[in-house]
Write a protein that holds these residues in place. Sequence first.
Motif, PDB file in Angstrom:
ATOM      1  N   VAL A  40     -44.866 -22.905 -30.518  1.00 48.52           N
ATOM      2  CA  VAL A  40     -43.634 -23.690 -30.639  1.00 48.52           C
ATOM      3  C   VAL A  40     -43.555 -24.658 -29.455  1.00 48.52           C
ATOM      4  N   VAL A  41     -43.277 -25.921 -29.745  1.00 48.96           N
ATOM      5  CA  VAL A  41     -43.116 -26.931 -28.683  1.00 48.96           C
ATOM      6  C   VAL A  41     -41.650 -27.333 -28.625  1.00 48.96           C
ATOM      7  N   GLU A  42     -41.048 -27.281 -27.460  1.00 52.41           N
ATOM      8  CA  GLU A  42     -39.639 -27.691 -27.322  1.00 52.41           C
ATOM      9  C   GLU A  42     -39.505 -28.547 -26.065  1.00 52.41           C
ATOM     10  N   ALA A  43     -38.827 -29.687 -26.217  1.00 47.25           N
ATOM     11  CA  ALA A  43     -38.691 -30.625 -25.102  1.00 47.25           C
ATOM     12  C   ALA A  43     -37.547 -30.245 -24.168  1.00 47.25           C
ATOM     13  N   LEU A  88     -44.747 -20.297 -26.498  1.00 51.76           N
ATOM     14  CA  LEU A  88     -43.764 -21.363 -26.355  1.00 51.76           C
ATOM     15  C   LEU A  88     -44.289 -22.369 -25.341  1.00 51.76           C
ATOM     16  N   VAL A  89     -44.306 -23.634 -25.709  1.00 52.94           N
ATOM     17  CA  VAL A  89     -44.781 -24.682 -24.804  1.00 52.94           C
ATOM     18  C   VAL A  89     -43.617 -25.617 -24.516  1.00 52.94           C
ATOM     19  N   HIS A  90     -43.357 -25.838 -23.244  1.00 55.91           N
ATOM     20  CA  HIS A  90     -42.293 -26.775 -22.890  1.00 55.91           C
ATOM     21  C   HIS A  90     -42.900 -28.161 -22.779  1.00 55.91           C
ATOM     22  N   GLY A  91     -42.469 -29.093 -23.620  1.00 60.27           N
ATOM     23  CA  GLY A  91     -43.025 -30.448 -23.580  1.00 60.27           C
ATOM     24  C   GLY A  91     -42.456 -31.277 -24.704  1.00 60.27           C
ATOM     25  N   ARG A  92     -42.662 -32.576 -24.599  1.00 62.83           N
ATOM     26  CA  ARG A  92     -42.160 -33.489 -25.638  1.00 62.83           C
ATOM     27  C   ARG A  92     -43.322 -33.952 -26.497  1.00 62.83           C
ATOM     28  N   ALA A  93     -43.216 -33.711 -27.800  1.00 59.49           N
ATOM     29  CA  ALA A  93     -44.252 -34.164 -28.721  1.00 59.49           C
ATOM     30  C   ALA A  93     -44.075 -35.659 -28.944  1.00 59.49           C
ATOM     31  N   THR A  94     -45.157 -36.403 -28.800  1.00 61.13           N
ATOM     32  CA  THR A  94     -45.070 -37.843 -29.036  1.00 61.13           C
ATOM     33  C   THR A  94     -45.739 -38.240 -30.338  1.00 61.13           C
ATOM     34  N   THR A 106     -49.669 -34.221 -30.213  1.00 63.05           N
ATOM     35  CA  THR A 106     -49.915 -34.753 -28.868  1.00 63.05           C
ATOM     36  C   THR A 106     -48.622 -34.673 -28.075  1.00 63.05           C
ATOM     37  N   LEU A 107     -48.718 -34.197 -26.847  1.00 63.44           N
ATOM     38  CA  LEU A 107     -47.534 -34.120 -25.982  1.00 63.44           C
ATOM     39  C   LEU A 107     -47.513 -35.291 -25.000  1.00 63.44           C
ATOM     40  N   ALA A 108     -46.324 -35.567 -24.486  1.00 61.39           N
ATOM     41  CA  ALA A 108     -46.156 -36.712 -23.576  1.00 61.39           C
ATOM     42  C   ALA A 108     -47.052 -36.596 -22.350  1.00 61.39           C
ATOM     43  N   ASP A 109     -47.351 -35.372 -21.918  1.00 61.82           N
ATOM     44  CA  ASP A 109     -48.201 -35.199 -20.728  1.00 61.82           C
ATOM     45  C   ASP A 109     -49.694 -35.199 -21.064  1.00 61.82           C
ATOM     46  N   GLY A 110     -50.029 -35.523 -22.312  1.00 62.96           N
ATOM     47  CA  GLY A 110     -51.443 -35.663 -22.683  1.00 62.96           C
ATOM     48  C   GLY A 110     -52.045 -34.435 -23.337  1.00 62.96           C
ATOM     49  N   ARG A 111     -51.349 -33.289 -23.289  1.00 59.91           N
ATOM     50  CA  ARG A 111     -51.916 -32.094 -23.932  1.00 59.91           C
ATOM     51  C   ARG A 111     -52.038 -32.299 -25.438  1.00 59.91           C
ATOM     52  N   LEU A 112     -53.034 -31.641 -26.029  1.00 63.24           N
ATOM     53  CA  LEU A 112     -53.232 -31.727 -27.477  1.00 63.24           C
ATOM     54  C   LEU A 112     -53.184 -30.309 -28.037  1.00 63.24           C
ATOM     55  N   LEU A 113     -52.317 -30.087 -29.002  1.00 64.26           N
ATOM     56  CA  LEU A 113     -52.210 -28.775 -29.648  1.00 64.26           C
ATOM     57  C   LEU A 113     -52.796 -28.891 -31.044  1.00 64.26           C
ATOM     58  N   VAL A 114     -53.519 -27.864 -31.471  1.00 62.46           N
ATOM     59  CA  VAL A 114     -54.196 -27.915 -32.767  1.00 62.46           C
ATOM     60  C   VAL A 114     -53.799 -26.698 -33.594  1.00 62.46           C
ATOM     61  N   GLY A 115     -53.501 -26.924 -34.865  1.00 59.84           N
ATOM     62  CA  GLY A 115     -53.154 -25.815 -35.756  1.00 59.84           C
ATOM     63  C   GLY A 115     -53.589 -26.125 -37.173  1.00 59.84           C
ATOM     64  N   ALA A 116     -53.555 -25.105 -38.041  1.00 62.80           N
ATOM     65  CA  ALA A 116     -53.908 -25.336 -39.448  1.00 62.80           C
ATOM     66  C   ALA A 116     -52.846 -26.208 -40.115  1.00 62.80           C
ATOM     67  N   ALA A 117     -51.597 -26.092 -39.666  1.00 60.85           N
ATOM     68  CA  ALA A 117     -50.500 -26.911 -40.207  1.00 60.85           C
ATOM     69  C   ALA A 117     -49.445 -27.064 -39.122  1.00 60.85           C
ATOM     70  N   VAL A 118     -48.532 -27.990 -39.342  1.00 61.95           N
ATOM     71  CA  VAL A 118     -47.453 -28.196 -38.365  1.00 61.95           C
ATOM     72  C   VAL A 118     -46.114 -28.303 -39.097  1.00 61.95           C
ATOM     73  N   VAL A 119     -45.110 -27.651 -38.536  1.00 63.68           N
ATOM     74  CA  VAL A 119     -43.729 -27.847 -38.993  1.00 63.68           C
ATOM     75  C   VAL A 119     -43.041 -28.737 -37.964  1.00 63.68           C
ATOM     76  N   VAL A 120     -42.535 -29.871 -38.389  1.00 67.29           N
ATOM     77  CA  VAL A 120     -41.822 -30.765 -37.471  1.00 67.29           C
ATOM     78  C   VAL A 120     -40.324 -30.621 -37.740  1.00 67.29           C
ATOM     79  N   ALA A 121     -39.596 -30.170 -36.735  1.00 65.18           N
ATOM     80  CA  ALA A 121     -38.158 -29.906 -36.883  1.00 65.18           C
ATOM     81  C   ALA A 121     -37.434 -30.438 -35.658  1.00 65.18           C
ATOM     82  N   THR A 122     -37.591 -31.744 -35.430  1.00 62.56           N
ATOM     83  CA  THR A 122     -37.061 -32.352 -34.203  1.00 62.56           C
ATOM     84  C   THR A 122     -35.636 -32.894 -34.361  1.00 62.56           C
ATOM     85  N   GLY A 123     -35.065 -32.773 -35.552  1.00 63.38           N
ATOM     86  CA  GLY A 123     -33.652 -33.105 -35.732  1.00 63.38           C
ATOM     87  C   GLY A 123     -33.340 -34.587 -35.563  1.00 63.38           C
ATOM     88  N   VAL A 124     -32.140 -34.848 -35.097  1.00 63.07           N
ATOM     89  CA  VAL A 124     -31.690 -36.227 -34.900  1.00 63.07           C
ATOM     90  C   VAL A 124     -31.214 -36.398 -33.457  1.00 63.07           C
TER      91      VAL A 124
END
Length: 305
Positions: A40-43, A88-94, A106-124
């Motif tokens: 899980v990535v959360e900014a 849990l990863v603290h970071g902003r997905a770009t 891809t995260l703002a700090d350059g990290r790359l996370l890889v998975g079989a699928a992604v759920v994007v739930a960044t809201g408004v």
Amino acid sequence: MTSTPGSGAGRPVDLLVVGAGPAGVAAAMMAAGLRMRVTVVEADAIGSKVAAIGALENVPGGWTTGPELAAALAGDLDRHRGSGRLALVHGRATGVTAHGDRAEVTLADGRLLVGAAVVVATGVTMLTTDDVSWVEAAEGSRTAPLWRAAPERVAGREVAVLGADRPLGTWLRSHPSTTARFHVLHPASDGYKTEEVADDDRVRLHPVERAAIARLPGGAHRVTAFHRDGTGCRLDADVVLTNLGSRPAAPKGLAADADGYCPQEMQHPRVLVAGDLKGARMQRIAVAIGDGARAALTPYYGSLT
Ligand SMILES: Cc1cc2nc3c(=O)[nH]c(=O)nc-3n(C[C@H](O)[C@H](O)[C@H](O)COP(=O)(O)OP(=O)(O)OC[C@H]3O[C@@H](n4cnc5c(N)ncnc54)[C@H](O)[C@@H]3O)c2cc1C
């Protein structure tokens, strides 16, 4: 918020989840409960949006305040982290990218996370005076979002509220004994949103064509409202709060409609969208929870490999 340094980075997991609001947490819990490996990535903080909602009356489970619900969401993730299947990863997905065999974040700090699928739930994210053409805010004028305003900030004061979006009703219901005068300036097109606050004695509604905000010496603000018929009026406000609505907080790489929302049917099969990010309607906590759970089940039953 705690994070596991480097967790998930470069090492493929079964599901990546971007955003830990009600939708993202529900997706992560559903997946971890199915023994999927999840990152899980959360900014910000877990449940940071709901944490600012004073009163809840439509969320099943007995939740009556946002802070209680946000703490429970954090507790839910912590429980699953204990199993070792959820990180849990603290970071902003770009950015989000889908390939034939994987999804990447891809995260703002350059990290790359890889998975079989992604759920994007960044809201408004809330609109500011820079995002709307009917408000002109002079440099130096200070505005803040209404929905995060503490009652002490406005008590006994003249408050100009820019925009009539729904958080106004929630705020007034959450703080029934806070005495302040709220001058709500809004374009005529937002008139239908004012029904739920029109009877509140603290509210004065001002349909306007345009509004200009200037800072006065001493910290107050002069608000000039221009009406459709060419007339105008002025008021001096102690506090100016924005209540202008929201826009989708989509990382790059998602397919979006004309309003910037990201409906599921427009996405790559490895990209699942959940919660408020999907569309302007149905933006509710209970909907987001169900939607997040559904998003996690989709790759599970679709058995993406
Ligand atoms: C003032 C107010 C009052 C409300 N009152 C109610 C109510 O009474 N009842 C109700 O049902 N609903 C209410 N809502 C709506 C409710 O809050 C939303 O429908 C719900 O939170 C949506 O959940 P979500 O998980 O889709 O998005 P969110 O709760 O917005 O969660 C998104 C998460 O993603 C994170 N994020 C965003 N961008 C990134 C990024 N690039 N990288 C990493 N993380 C990111 C954010 O920090 C956030 O934690 C209210 C909303 C507001 C603003």
